[in-house]
Design a protein around this motif. Structure first.
Motif, PDB file in Angstrom:
ATOM      1  N   HIS A  84       1.016  -1.101   0.060  1.00 47.03           N
ATOM      2  CA  HIS A  84      -0.115   0.098   0.037  1.00 47.03           C
ATOM      3  C   HIS A  84       0.936   1.389   0.091  1.00 47.03           C
ATOM      4  O   HIS A  84       0.318   2.412   0.171  1.00 47.03           O
ATOM      5  CB  HIS A  84      -0.889  -0.165   0.994  1.00 47.03           C
ATOM      6  N   SER A  85       2.032   1.108  -0.242  1.00 45.35           N
ATOM      7  CA  SER A  85       3.168   2.243  -0.066  1.00 45.35           C
ATOM      8  C   SER A  85       2.775   3.241  -1.205  1.00 45.35           C
ATOM      9  O   SER A  85       2.826   4.621  -0.837  1.00 45.35           O
ATOM     10  CB  SER A  85       4.750   1.740  -0.062  1.00 45.35           C
ATOM     11  N   ALA A  86       2.140   3.056  -2.122  1.00 42.41           N
ATOM     12  CA  ALA A  86       1.952   4.019  -3.224  1.00 42.41           C
ATOM     13  C   ALA A  86       0.701   4.873  -2.835  1.00 42.41           C
ATOM     14  O   ALA A  86       0.450   6.056  -2.951  1.00 42.41           O
ATOM     15  CB  ALA A  86       1.657   3.551  -4.533  1.00 42.41           C
ATOM     16  N   ALA A  87      -0.297   4.125  -2.189  1.00 39.82           N
ATOM     17  CA  ALA A  87      -1.440   4.874  -1.785  1.00 39.82           C
ATOM     18  C   ALA A  87      -1.478   5.518  -0.503  1.00 39.82           C
ATOM     19  O   ALA A  87      -2.042   6.435  -0.199  1.00 39.82           O
ATOM     20  CB  ALA A  87      -2.616   3.515  -1.562  1.00 39.82           C
ATOM     21  N   VAL A  88      -0.615   5.170   0.433  1.00 38.23           N
ATOM     22  CA  VAL A  88      -0.123   5.731   1.807  1.00 38.23           C
ATOM     23  C   VAL A  88       1.213   6.185   1.764  1.00 38.23           C
ATOM     24  O   VAL A  88       2.227   5.194   2.329  1.00 38.23           O
ATOM     25  CB  VAL A  88      -0.853   4.938   2.829  1.00 38.23           C
ATOM     26  N   PRO A  89       1.794   6.977   1.179  1.00 38.55           N
ATOM     27  CA  PRO A  89       3.170   7.414   0.742  1.00 38.55           C
ATOM     28  C   PRO A  89       4.006   8.158   1.981  1.00 38.55           C
ATOM     29  O   PRO A  89       4.811   8.218   2.296  1.00 38.55           O
ATOM     30  CB  PRO A  89       3.237   8.135  -0.285  1.00 38.55           C
ATOM     31  N   TRP A  90       2.919   8.161   3.282  1.00 37.92           N
ATOM     32  CA  TRP A  90       3.559   8.866   4.318  1.00 37.92           C
ATOM     33  C   TRP A  90       3.965   7.848   5.308  1.00 37.92           C
ATOM     34  O   TRP A  90       3.478   6.798   5.566  1.00 37.92           O
ATOM     35  CB  TRP A  90       2.479   9.797   5.048  1.00 37.92           C
ATOM     36  N   ALA A 140      -8.071  -3.055  -3.773  1.00 42.04           N
ATOM     37  CA  ALA A 140      -8.820  -3.055  -5.219  1.00 42.04           C
ATOM     38  C   ALA A 140      -8.142  -2.883  -6.259  1.00 42.04           C
ATOM     39  O   ALA A 140      -8.180  -3.633  -7.417  1.00 42.04           O
ATOM     40  CB  ALA A 140     -10.094  -2.085  -4.963  1.00 42.04           C
ATOM     41  N   ALA A 141      -7.239  -1.904  -6.406  1.00 41.29           N
ATOM     42  CA  ALA A 141      -6.235  -1.506  -7.367  1.00 41.29           C
ATOM     43  C   ALA A 141      -5.419  -2.818  -7.658  1.00 41.29           C
ATOM     44  O   ALA A 141      -5.120  -2.935  -8.857  1.00 41.29           O
ATOM     45  CB  ALA A 141      -5.296  -0.559  -7.135  1.00 41.29           C
ATOM     46  N   LEU A 193      -8.022   6.484  -6.649  1.00 45.27           N
ATOM     47  CA  LEU A 193      -9.158   6.158  -7.047  1.00 45.27           C
ATOM     48  C   LEU A 193      -9.375   5.309  -8.442  1.00 45.27           C
ATOM     49  O   LEU A 193      -9.898   4.443  -8.650  1.00 45.27           O
ATOM     50  CB  LEU A 193     -10.281   7.235  -6.913  1.00 45.27           C
ATOM     51  N   ALA A 194      -8.616   6.127  -9.596  1.00 41.50           N
ATOM     52  CA  ALA A 194      -8.545   5.655 -10.566  1.00 41.50           C
ATOM     53  C   ALA A 194      -7.712   4.251 -10.842  1.00 41.50           C
ATOM     54  O   ALA A 194      -8.447   3.421 -11.536  1.00 41.50           O
ATOM     55  CB  ALA A 194      -7.760   6.768 -11.592  1.00 41.50           C
ATOM     56  N   ALA A 195      -6.960   4.018 -10.214  1.00 44.33           N
ATOM     57  CA  ALA A 195      -6.160   2.756  -9.971  1.00 44.33           C
ATOM     58  C   ALA A 195      -7.027   1.654  -9.666  1.00 44.33           C
ATOM     59  O   ALA A 195      -7.007   0.612  -9.965  1.00 44.33           O
ATOM     60  CB  ALA A 195      -4.811   2.801  -9.225  1.00 44.33           C
ATOM     61  N   ALA A 196      -7.942   1.993  -8.408  1.00 47.75           N
ATOM     62  CA  ALA A 196      -8.759   1.163  -7.831  1.00 47.75           C
ATOM     63  C   ALA A 196      -9.812   0.941  -8.854  1.00 47.75           C
ATOM     64  O   ALA A 196     -10.361  -0.379  -9.104  1.00 47.75           O
ATOM     65  CB  ALA A 196      -9.548   1.654  -6.540  1.00 47.75           C
ATOM     66  N   GLU A 197     -10.498   1.673  -9.570  1.00 47.23           N
ATOM     67  CA  GLU A 197     -11.395   1.370 -10.602  1.00 47.23           C
ATOM     68  C   GLU A 197     -10.841   0.608 -11.743  1.00 47.23           C
ATOM     69  O   GLU A 197     -11.606  -0.314 -12.186  1.00 47.23           O
ATOM     70  CB  GLU A 197     -11.970   2.622 -11.172  1.00 47.23           C
ATOM     71  N   ARG A 198      -9.748   0.862 -12.053  1.00 49.92           N
ATOM     72  CA  ARG A 198      -9.102   0.000 -13.089  1.00 49.92           C
ATOM     73  C   ARG A 198      -9.133  -1.479 -12.628  1.00 49.92           C
ATOM     74  O   ARG A 198      -9.243  -2.346 -13.407  1.00 49.92           O
ATOM     75  CB  ARG A 198      -7.684   0.339 -13.466  1.00 49.92           C
ATOM     76  N   GLY A 199      -8.582  -1.710 -11.293  1.00 49.51           N
ATOM     77  CA  GLY A 199      -8.534  -2.916 -10.764  1.00 49.51           C
ATOM     78  C   GLY A 199      -9.822  -3.684 -10.572  1.00 49.51           C
ATOM     79  O   GLY A 199      -9.817  -4.665 -10.921  1.00 49.51           O
TER      80      GLY A 199
END
Length: 141
Positions: A52-58, A79-80, A131-137
């Motif tokens: 999840h490092s790309a989604a939560v980069p902090w 989901a992505a 969100l876009a990545a999740a929708e593609r997944g």
């Protein structure tokens, strides 16, 4: 100092296939649960973990790691990656992200203050990208 316990990979594979829990395997082999998990990973018997490092980069503080935004971002990330969470969790994350994107907002993170909603940058929104990545997944599954 005693000899380290060893776990026979073939026996481990048989017992995992029979559905033994990590706790039961630890007792059976006389090792810790952590030792069983390490042996399962080494034998290729563990499910790959999601990243999840790309989604939560902090680097989140403990107090913020289970907050709504962090949870929603992780659920969208799952989901992505083709492993969506339970429908109600996924729907919550999708509604949250779509609300922010439609309002032209994004999230920022500060270790002292936690997550804050901020105007989306002209170059793009982190939430919109997740969100876009999740929708593609989701389309693929």
């Amino acid at each position: 100092m005693g000899r380290r316990a060893t776990i026979d990979r073939e026996e481990l594979a048989r017992l995992v296939a029979r559905g033994m829990s990590v706790q039961e395997l630890a007792a059976h082999f006389g090792v810790s649960e952590s030792g069983v998990l390490q042996a399962k990973r080494a034998a290729g018997l563990a499910k790959p973990m999601l990243d999840h490092s790309a989604a939560v980069p902090w680097k989140l503080t403990r107090a913020h790691s289970q907050s709504g935004p962090a949870t929603n971002l992780r659920n969208l990330s799952a989901a992505a990656q083709g492993k969506p969470p339970a429908a109600e969790r996924l729907n919550t994350a999708l509604r949250w992200a779509r609300r922010l994107v439609e309002a032209g907002l994004d999230v920022g993170y500060d270790p002292a203050a936690g997550f804050v909603e901020v105007p989306a940058a002209p170059s793009g929104s982190h939430v919109a990208a997740v969100l876009a990545a999740a929708e593609r997944g989701l389309e693929k599954s």
